[in-house]
Design an enzyme around this catalytic site. Structure first.
Site, short mmCIF file in Angstrom:
data_model
loop_
_atom_site.label_atom_id
_atom_site.label_comp_id
_atom_site.label_asym_id
_atom_site.label_seq_id
_atom_site.Cartn_x
_atom_site.Cartn_y
_atom_site.Cartn_z
N GLY A 14 0.85 -1.17 0.00
CA GLY A 14 0.00 0.00 0.00
C GLY A 14 0.88 1.22 0.00
N HIS B 132 -1.76 7.75 7.17
CA HIS B 132 -0.87 8.68 6.46
C HIS B 132 -1.63 9.92 5.99
CE1 HIS B 132 2.86 6.46 6.39
NE2 HIS B 132 2.31 5.39 5.85
N GLN C 60 3.31 10.03 1.13
CA GLN C 60 4.59 9.31 1.13
C GLN C 60 5.43 9.61 -0.10
OE1 GLN C 60 2.71 5.27 2.11
NE2 GLN C 60 4.68 5.19 3.16
N CYS D 219 6.52 -0.01 7.22
CA CYS D 219 6.11 1.16 6.44
C CYS D 219 7.27 1.59 5.56
CB CYS D 219 5.72 2.28 7.39
SG CYS D 219 5.23 3.80 6.55
ZN ZN Z 1 3.14 3.51 5.79
#
Ligand code: ZN
Length: 175
Positions: A47, A146, A52, A100
């Site tokens: 994902g 996020h 990000q 992550c």
């Molecule tokens: Zn993440």
């Protein structure tokens, strides 16, 4: 398409609440999610959320599949979610060791609801509704964090629930 740079822990954008996408059909948005997909796949993620890749927008991809980072993940086709909203969460809370792409080298035990009901816009801008359970529900909730300026580090109950990636891999192989 080349992978995008992934924001690492400490980048201010990971702490900002992302803004809604005003026009999902905007060519810039279409290019963005395609580049996010390439970036996620290159990094071995399941994902990715727009902050990000340094875009403070409410856009994410969830794409569970078995890979080196998550050997036991179920297979699903990638879903692009624009302006996702949580309608309800439920099910038995479940604990899992999360990683992550923005938090290199560290994983952590995170307890989350095992079911989530969501609504979002698809890449044509059409409203959709989806019920997710198990691992895909976890991915969604992780990516949703996020969009709210949170990472899984904000969800661990205690620093004792953190584990180095290398140690986690050893435990996985011996399990
Ligand atoms: Zn993440």
């Amino acid at each position: 398409m080349t992978p995008m740079a992934i924001a690492q822990l400490g980048e201010p954008i990971l702490r900002q609440r992302a803004q809604p996408v005003t026009d999902p059909t905007d060519p810039a948005i279409q290019t963005l999610w395609q580049r996010m997909l390439v970036t996620m796949e290159a990094a071995g993620g399941v994902g990715i959320a727009a902050p990000q890749v340094f875009e403070s927008l409410r856009l994410m991809i969830i794409a569970s599949r078995p890979n080196a980072r998550y050997p036991d993940a179920p297979q699903m086709a990638p879903v692009v979610l624009i302006n996702p909203e949580i309608i309800a969460t439920g099910g038995e809370p479940c604990t899992f060791v999360e990683g992550c792409l923005s938090v290199p080298g560290i994983r952590g035990q995170v307890t989350r609801p095992s079911e989530v009901e969501i609504r979002y816009l698809d890449i044509q801008g059409q409203p959709q509704q989806l019920n997710l359970t198990g691992f895909p529900a976890r991915i969604f909730l992780h990516e949703y964090d996020h969009l709210e300026g949170r990472t899984f580090l904000d969800q661990v109950a205690s620093p004792a629930d953190l584990i180095a990636q290398s140690v986690w891999e050893k435990q996985c192989q011996s399990a």
